[in-house]
Design a protein around this motif. Structure first.
Motif, PDB file in Angstrom:
ATOM      1  N   LYS A 281       0.838  -1.208   0.000  1.00  0.00           N
ATOM      2  CA  LYS A 281       0.000   0.000   0.000  1.00  0.00           C
ATOM      3  C   LYS A 281       0.866   1.249   0.000  1.00  0.00           C
ATOM      4  N   SER A 282       0.470   2.236  -0.806  1.00  0.00           N
ATOM      5  CA  SER A 282       1.187   3.506  -0.852  1.00  0.00           C
ATOM      6  C   SER A 282       0.233   4.621  -1.249  1.00  0.00           C
ATOM      7  N   SER A 283       0.398   5.786  -0.643  1.00  0.00           N
ATOM      8  CA  SER A 283      -0.453   6.937  -0.964  1.00  0.00           C
ATOM      9  C   SER A 283      -0.185   7.433  -2.387  1.00  0.00           C
ATOM     10  N   LYS A 284       0.987   7.081  -2.930  1.00  0.00           N
ATOM     11  CA  LYS A 284       1.344   7.467  -4.308  1.00  0.00           C
ATOM     12  C   LYS A 284       0.710   6.540  -5.344  1.00  0.00           C
TER      13      LYS A 284
ATOM     14  N   ASN B 279      -0.806   2.179  -5.052  1.00  0.00           N
ATOM     15  CA  ASN B 279      -0.336   0.881  -4.555  1.00  0.00           C
ATOM     16  C   ASN B 279       0.579   0.173  -5.556  1.00  0.00           C
ATOM     17  N   ILE B 280       1.476  -0.650  -5.011  1.00  0.00           N
ATOM     18  CA  ILE B 280       2.444  -1.369  -5.834  1.00  0.00           C
ATOM     19  C   ILE B 280       2.094  -2.852  -5.809  1.00  0.00           C
ATOM     20  N   SER B 281       1.980  -3.439  -6.984  1.00  0.00           N
ATOM     21  CA  SER B 281       1.729  -4.865  -7.060  1.00  0.00           C
ATOM     22  C   SER B 281       3.065  -5.546  -7.350  1.00  0.00           C
TER      23      SER B 281
ATOM     24  N   LEU C 265       6.080  -2.158   9.542  1.00  0.00           N
ATOM     25  CA  LEU C 265       7.405  -1.674   9.955  1.00  0.00           C
ATOM     26  C   LEU C 265       7.552  -0.167   9.712  1.00  0.00           C
ATOM     27  N   LYS C 266       6.881   0.337   8.673  1.00  0.00           N
ATOM     28  CA  LYS C 266       6.888   1.781   8.426  1.00  0.00           C
ATOM     29  C   LYS C 266       6.094   2.492   9.522  1.00  0.00           C
ATOM     30  N   ALA C 267       4.931   1.906   9.890  1.00  0.00           N
ATOM     31  CA  ALA C 267       4.075   2.509  10.922  1.00  0.00           C
ATOM     32  C   ALA C 267       4.794   2.580  12.265  1.00  0.00           C
TER      33      ALA C 267
ATOM     34  N   GLU D 221      10.058   5.809   5.611  1.00  0.00           N
ATOM     35  CA  GLU D 221       9.260   6.007   4.416  1.00  0.00           C
ATOM     36  C   GLU D 221      10.232   6.051   3.234  1.00  0.00           C
ATOM     37  N   LYS D 222       9.886   5.375   2.144  1.00  0.00           N
ATOM     38  CA  LYS D 222      10.698   5.273   0.934  1.00  0.00           C
ATOM     39  C   LYS D 222      11.964   4.426   1.132  1.00  0.00           C
ATOM     40  N   GLY D 223      12.125   3.830   2.321  1.00  0.00           N
ATOM     41  CA  GLY D 223      13.310   2.991   2.587  1.00  0.00           C
ATOM     42  C   GLY D 223      13.312   1.761   1.699  1.00  0.00           C
ATOM     43  N   VAL D 224      12.154   1.094   1.618  1.00  0.00           N
ATOM     44  CA  VAL D 224      12.039  -0.097   0.770  1.00  0.00           C
ATOM     45  C   VAL D 224      12.133   0.322  -0.701  1.00  0.00           C
ATOM     46  N   MET D 225      11.448   1.429  -1.014  1.00  0.00           N
ATOM     47  CA  MET D 225      11.494   1.932  -2.394  1.00  0.00           C
ATOM     48  C   MET D 225      12.939   2.170  -2.845  1.00  0.00           C
ATOM     49  N   ASN D 226      13.730   2.780  -1.989  1.00  0.00           N
ATOM     50  CA  ASN D 226      15.127   3.052  -2.355  1.00  0.00           C
ATOM     51  C   ASN D 226      15.917   1.759  -2.554  1.00  0.00           C
TER      52      ASN D 226
ATOM     53  N   ASP E 116      10.600   5.918 -13.584  1.00  0.00           N
ATOM     54  CA  ASP E 116       9.185   5.860 -13.944  1.00  0.00           C
ATOM     55  C   ASP E 116       8.350   5.472 -12.720  1.00  0.00           C
ATOM     56  N   CYS E 117       7.810   6.503 -12.062  1.00  0.00           N
ATOM     57  CA  CYS E 117       7.042   6.276 -10.827  1.00  0.00           C
ATOM     58  C   CYS E 117       5.898   5.284 -11.061  1.00  0.00           C
ATOM     59  N   LEU E 118       5.200   5.453 -12.177  1.00  0.00           N
ATOM     60  CA  LEU E 118       4.014   4.625 -12.448  1.00  0.00           C
ATOM     61  C   LEU E 118       4.383   3.187 -12.798  1.00  0.00           C
ATOM     62  N   GLY E 119       5.652   2.936 -13.076  1.00  0.00           N
ATOM     63  CA  GLY E 119       6.108   1.572 -13.312  1.00  0.00           C
ATOM     64  C   GLY E 119       5.920   0.715 -12.069  1.00  0.00           C
ATOM     65  N   CYS E 120       5.989   1.337 -10.895  1.00  0.00           N
ATOM     66  CA  CYS E 120       5.732   0.618  -9.640  1.00  0.00           C
ATOM     67  C   CYS E 120       4.408   1.045  -9.023  1.00  0.00           C
ATOM     68  N   HIS E 121       4.192   2.361  -8.941  1.00  0.00           N
ATOM     69  CA  HIS E 121       2.958   2.881  -8.312  1.00  0.00           C
ATOM     70  C   HIS E 121       1.827   2.817  -9.325  1.00  0.00           C
ATOM     71  N   LYS E 122       1.275   1.600  -9.503  1.00  0.00           N
ATOM     72  CA  LYS E 122       0.336   1.400 -10.607  1.00  0.00           C
ATOM     73  C   LYS E 122      -1.082   1.835 -10.321  1.00  0.00           C
TER      74      LYS E 122
HETATM   75  C1  HEC Z   1      10.966   0.217  -8.052  1.00  0.00           C
HETATM   76  C2  HEC Z   1       9.656   0.581  -7.656  1.00  0.00           C
HETATM   77  C3  HEC Z   1       9.347   2.027  -7.342  1.00  0.00           C
HETATM   78  C4  HEC Z   1       9.539   3.124  -8.155  1.00  0.00           C
HETATM   79  C5  HEC Z   1      10.146   3.174  -9.535  1.00  0.00           C
HETATM   80  C6  HEC Z   1       9.027   4.276  -7.420  1.00  0.00           C
HETATM   81  N1  HEC Z   1       8.549   3.856  -6.189  1.00  0.00           N
HETATM   82 FE1  HEC Z   1       7.792   5.077  -4.725  1.00  0.00          FE
HETATM   83  N2  HEC Z   1       7.571   3.454  -3.479  1.00  0.00           N
HETATM   84  C7  HEC Z   1       7.862   2.151  -3.831  1.00  0.00           C
HETATM   85  C8  HEC Z   1       7.536   1.299  -2.699  1.00  0.00           C
HETATM   86  C9  HEC Z   1       7.729  -0.206  -2.652  1.00  0.00           C
HETATM   87  C10 HEC Z   1       7.019   2.144  -1.681  1.00  0.00           C
HETATM   88  C11 HEC Z   1       6.440   1.731  -0.327  1.00  0.00           C
HETATM   89  C12 HEC Z   1       7.507   1.379   0.672  1.00  0.00           C
HETATM   90  C13 HEC Z   1       8.373   2.521   1.080  1.00  0.00           C
HETATM   91  O1  HEC Z   1       7.889   3.542   1.589  1.00  0.00           O
HETATM   92  O2  HEC Z   1       9.597   2.405   0.879  1.00  0.00           O
HETATM   93  C14 HEC Z   1       7.083   3.514  -2.192  1.00  0.00           C
HETATM   94  C15 HEC Z   1       6.727   4.635  -1.469  1.00  0.00           C
HETATM   95  C16 HEC Z   1       6.713   5.919  -1.965  1.00  0.00           C
HETATM   96  C17 HEC Z   1       6.350   7.097  -1.198  1.00  0.00           C
HETATM   97  C18 HEC Z   1       6.000   7.103   0.280  1.00  0.00           C
HETATM   98  C19 HEC Z   1       4.558   7.399   0.525  1.00  0.00           C
HETATM   99  C20 HEC Z   1       3.705   6.192   0.726  1.00  0.00           C
HETATM  100  O3  HEC Z   1       2.543   6.356   1.185  1.00  0.00           O
HETATM  101  O4  HEC Z   1       4.073   5.066   0.400  1.00  0.00           O
HETATM  102  C21 HEC Z   1       6.434   8.182  -2.044  1.00  0.00           C
HETATM  103  C22 HEC Z   1       6.134   9.626  -1.706  1.00  0.00           C
HETATM  104  C23 HEC Z   1       6.867   7.667  -3.343  1.00  0.00           C
HETATM  105  N3  HEC Z   1       7.026   6.282  -3.260  1.00  0.00           N
HETATM  106  C24 HEC Z   1       7.058   8.423  -4.468  1.00  0.00           C
HETATM  107  C25 HEC Z   1       7.615   7.971  -5.661  1.00  0.00           C
HETATM  108  C26 HEC Z   1       7.919   8.834  -6.816  1.00  0.00           C
HETATM  109  C27 HEC Z   1       7.624  10.330  -6.879  1.00  0.00           C
HETATM  110  C28 HEC Z   1       8.476   8.033  -7.777  1.00  0.00           C
HETATM  111  C29 HEC Z   1       9.040   8.431  -9.143  1.00  0.00           C
HETATM  112  C30 HEC Z   1      10.090   9.413  -9.129  1.00  0.00           C
HETATM  113  C31 HEC Z   1       8.524   6.670  -7.229  1.00  0.00           C
HETATM  114  N4  HEC Z   1       7.976   6.688  -5.969  1.00  0.00           N
HETATM  115  C32 HEC Z   1       9.024   5.552  -7.899  1.00  0.00           C
HETATM  116  C33 HEC Z   1       8.360   1.704  -5.038  1.00  0.00           C
HETATM  117  C34 HEC Z   1       8.719   2.492  -6.100  1.00  0.00           C
END
Ligand code: HEC
Ligand code: HEC
Ligand code: HEC
Length: 123
Positions: free
Chosen positions: A45-48, A50-52, A82-84, A90-95, A116-122
């Motif tokens: 789940k993500s506010s940006k 959700n990621i499948s 773990l985020k809660a 926040e964004k730790g897993v994403m990074n 490509d944000c939408l590649g994950c945040h579908k």
């Molecule tokens: C490789 C996949 C991936 C890409 C590409 C990606 N994200 Fe994410 N993002 C995630 C995941 C997984 C989470 C949830 C876990 C976390 O917070 O680390 C997340 C969380 C976030 C959050 C935290 C808010 C929340 O409610 O989850 C923000 C803000 C965000 N992404 C913005 C972006 C933006 C802006 C881009 C494009 C520049 C982007 N992401 C590209 C995977 C990705």
């Protein structure tokens, strides 16, 4: 006297070693590289949006299951929990996801999205 000491070592140290080995083997099986992860995609789940997440796309990567599951356990809803609780940022897993994709991209290999944000945040 000597026998007594040996028995004492066998009594505690020996069984502790056995226990640690069993634990290591069990963890190894649970997080081993032999499995392929669940077939159903995990939803993060993500506010940006959700990621499948598909395990199927990630079976061949280096590091096996531990590549991701050393950060969060192999159970649904763990990233959210773990985020809660503040244990992962926040964004730790994403990074972590993007780091690997970025390295593979730089090496010219097949990989997932980085910029490509939408590649994950579908959705
Ligand atoms: C490789 C996949 C991936 C890409 C590409 C990606 N994200 Fe994410 N993002 C995630 C995941 C997984 C989470 C949830 C876990 C976390 O917070 O680390 C997340 C969380 C976030 C959050 C935290 C808010 C929340 O409610 O989850 C923000 C803000 C965000 N992404 C913005 C972006 C933006 C802006 C881009 C494009 C520049 C982007 N992401 C590209 C995977 C990705
Ligand atoms: C590239 C990252 C990554 C790798 C590698 C990975 N997983 Fe996962 N796994 C995830 C994510 C993301 C979730 C969803 C976690 C969440 O919902 O908080 C997950 C969830 C799970 C779940 C729970 C699914 C559910 O629906 O409850 C299991 C079981 C699991 N993984 C097993 C494995 C096994 C076994 C391996 C190795 C063969 C593996 N995973 C490799 C990222 C990965
Ligand atoms: C250790 C490396 C690694 C990590 C960590 C990793 N990925 Fe990937 N990812 C890959 C590779 C390699 C592919 C390309 C697989 C293929 O094309 O065969 C991929 C592909 C993808 C794709 C594209 C799949 C498609 O349908 O085209 C998405 C989306 C994705 N990853 C999301 C994630 C998310 C979300 C995470 C973190 C929870 C993550 N990845 C962590 C290596 C990684």
């Amino acid at each position: 006297m000597k026998k007594h000491i040996n028995e004492k070592i066998l009594g505690t140290g020996f069984w502790l070693v056995v226990f640690v080995i069993i634990l290591a083997v069990m963890t190894g099986l649970a997080l081993g590289e032999s499995g392929k992860g669940p077939d159903n995609p995990a939803v993060i789940k993500s506010s940006k949006g959700n990621i499948s997440f598909s395990h199927e796309e990630h079976v061949k990567i280096d590091g096996g299951c531990g590549a991701c599951h050393k950060m969060f356990p192999p159970k649904g809803g763990q990233i959210e929990a773990l985020k809660a609780s503040g244990k992962i940022k926040e964004k730790g897993v994403m990074n972590m996801c993007r780091d690997c994709h970025g390295k593979l991209m730089a090496a010219g290999k097949d990989t997932g999205p980085t910029a490509d944000c939408l590649g994950c945040h579908k959705k």
